[in-house]
Design an enzyme around this catalytic site. Structure first.
Site, PDB file in Angstrom:
ATOM      1  N   ASP A  13       0.801  -1.243   0.000  1.00  0.00           N
ATOM      2  CA  ASP A  13       0.000   0.000   0.000  1.00  0.00           C
ATOM      3  C   ASP A  13       0.829   1.286   0.000  1.00  0.00           C
ATOM      4  OD1 ASP A  13      -1.860  -1.995   0.326  1.00  0.00           O
ATOM      5  OD2 ASP A  13      -2.708  -1.244   2.189  1.00  0.00           O
ATOM      6  N   LYS A 111      -6.859  -5.104  -3.075  1.00  0.00           N
ATOM      7  CA  LYS A 111      -7.659  -5.628  -1.958  1.00  0.00           C
ATOM      8  C   LYS A 111      -8.578  -4.525  -1.467  1.00  0.00           C
ATOM      9  CE  LYS A 111      -3.998  -4.249   1.104  1.00  0.00           C
ATOM     10  NZ  LYS A 111      -4.652  -3.369   2.065  1.00  0.00           N
ATOM     11  N   CYS A 156      -2.018  -2.812   7.636  1.00  0.00           N
ATOM     12  CA  CYS A 156      -1.888  -3.715   6.494  1.00  0.00           C
ATOM     13  C   CYS A 156      -0.569  -4.472   6.441  1.00  0.00           C
ATOM     14  CB  CYS A 156      -2.163  -2.950   5.208  1.00  0.00           C
ATOM     15  SG  CYS A 156      -3.886  -2.393   5.172  1.00  0.00           S
TER      16      CYS A 156
HETATM   17  C1  VGL Z   1      -4.521   0.745   5.820  1.00  0.00           C
HETATM   18  C2  VGL Z   1      -6.129   1.537   7.278  1.00  0.00           C
HETATM   19  C3  VGL Z   1      -7.083   1.448   6.288  1.00  0.00           C
HETATM   20  C4  VGL Z   1      -3.080   0.359   5.597  1.00  0.00           C
HETATM   21  C5  VGL Z   1      -5.475   0.643   4.827  1.00  0.00           C
HETATM   22  O1  VGL Z   1      -2.645   0.308   4.427  1.00  0.00           O
HETATM   23  O2  VGL Z   1      -2.371   0.074   6.591  1.00  0.00           O
HETATM   24  N1  VGL Z   1      -4.854   1.172   7.048  1.00  0.00           N
HETATM   25  N2  VGL Z   1      -6.752   1.006   5.061  1.00  0.00           N
END
Ligand code: VGL
Ligand code: ZN
Length: 210
Positions: A13, A111, A156
């Site tokens: 991410d 995802k 994540c």
């Molecule tokens: C994430 C909170 C919500 C992350 C993704 O990538 O850690 N955290 N969505």
């Protein structure tokens, strides 16, 4: 540590919304990008994950009238923490950070694309049922060890690393290549490091890799 063709780097991410100026910024997202770029050169196998939510996603506080970010709601799959709207499909916030330079990455796995279920780990949605196929991909490619970097250790990165151990991979998190949403003492990042350690994940520094 000496790396080989059975190792994979998974970059979690590393998107605009999780960096400075984004909707759900980590404290240090922009600082880890150069470390990831450097470490990435050492790996033949690189996988990128991309959090990828439709508008009105269940994890957005804005989808629950009267609720604010960081409050929780009960869902059929358990407690859901609420966030500001982030990484909405096809927006700037969902794009990879412009300085991320990993042209040799071979797989991008998305995802969180189902409106009614969140996903932290890129192996599986939080319902524990909807698999992404990542474990099978890595196994079919003969991967034995997974090195994890990106955003965020508290959510994540921690979720993916824990699932990687459960799927039978020898799993490492590269500390200085990993950002945190809340790095203050006794906050979510601290707890996440304890949890992943208890799950069997090894914490290393980028300088540990030859
Ligand atoms: C994430 C909170 C919500 C992350 C993704 O990538 O850690 N955290 N969505
Ligand atoms: Zn998300």
């Amino acid at each position: 540590m000496k790396l080989s063709g059975t190792d994979a780097l998974v970059v979690v991410d590393m998107q605009n919304d999780f960096c400075e100026g984004g909707a759900l910024p980590t404290a240090d997202g922009h600082e880890v990008v150069p470390v990831i770029n450097k470490v990435g050169q050492k790996f033949h196998n690189v996988v990128l994950t991309q959090d990828w939510h439709p508008e009105g996603h269940v994890s957005f506080a804005s989808a629950h009238p009267g609720k604010k970010p960081l409050e929780t709601v009960k869902m059929s799959y358990g407690d859901q923490i609420l966030w500001p709207d982030h990484v909405v499909q096809n927006t700037w916030g969902a794009e990879f950070h412009p300085d991320l330079n990993l042209p040799h990455a071979q797989l991008v796995i998305r995802k969180g694309y189902l409106k009614d279920v969140d996903s932290y780990s890129a192996f599986c949605m939080v319902d524990g049922l909807t698999k992404t196929g990542l474990a099978s991909y890595l196994k079919e490619r003969g991967i034995e060890r997974i090195f994890v970097a990106g955003c965020a250790i508290d959510y994540c990165v921690g979720g993916l690393a824990t699932d990687a151990v459960k799927s039978g991979f020898d799993t490492y998190i590269i500390d200085d290549a990993t950002a945190s949403i809340d790095p203050s003492p006794d906050a979510s990042a601290d707890k996440a490091w304890r949890d992943v350690g208890a799950a069997g994940v090894t914490r290393i520094a980028s300088s540990d890799l030859d």
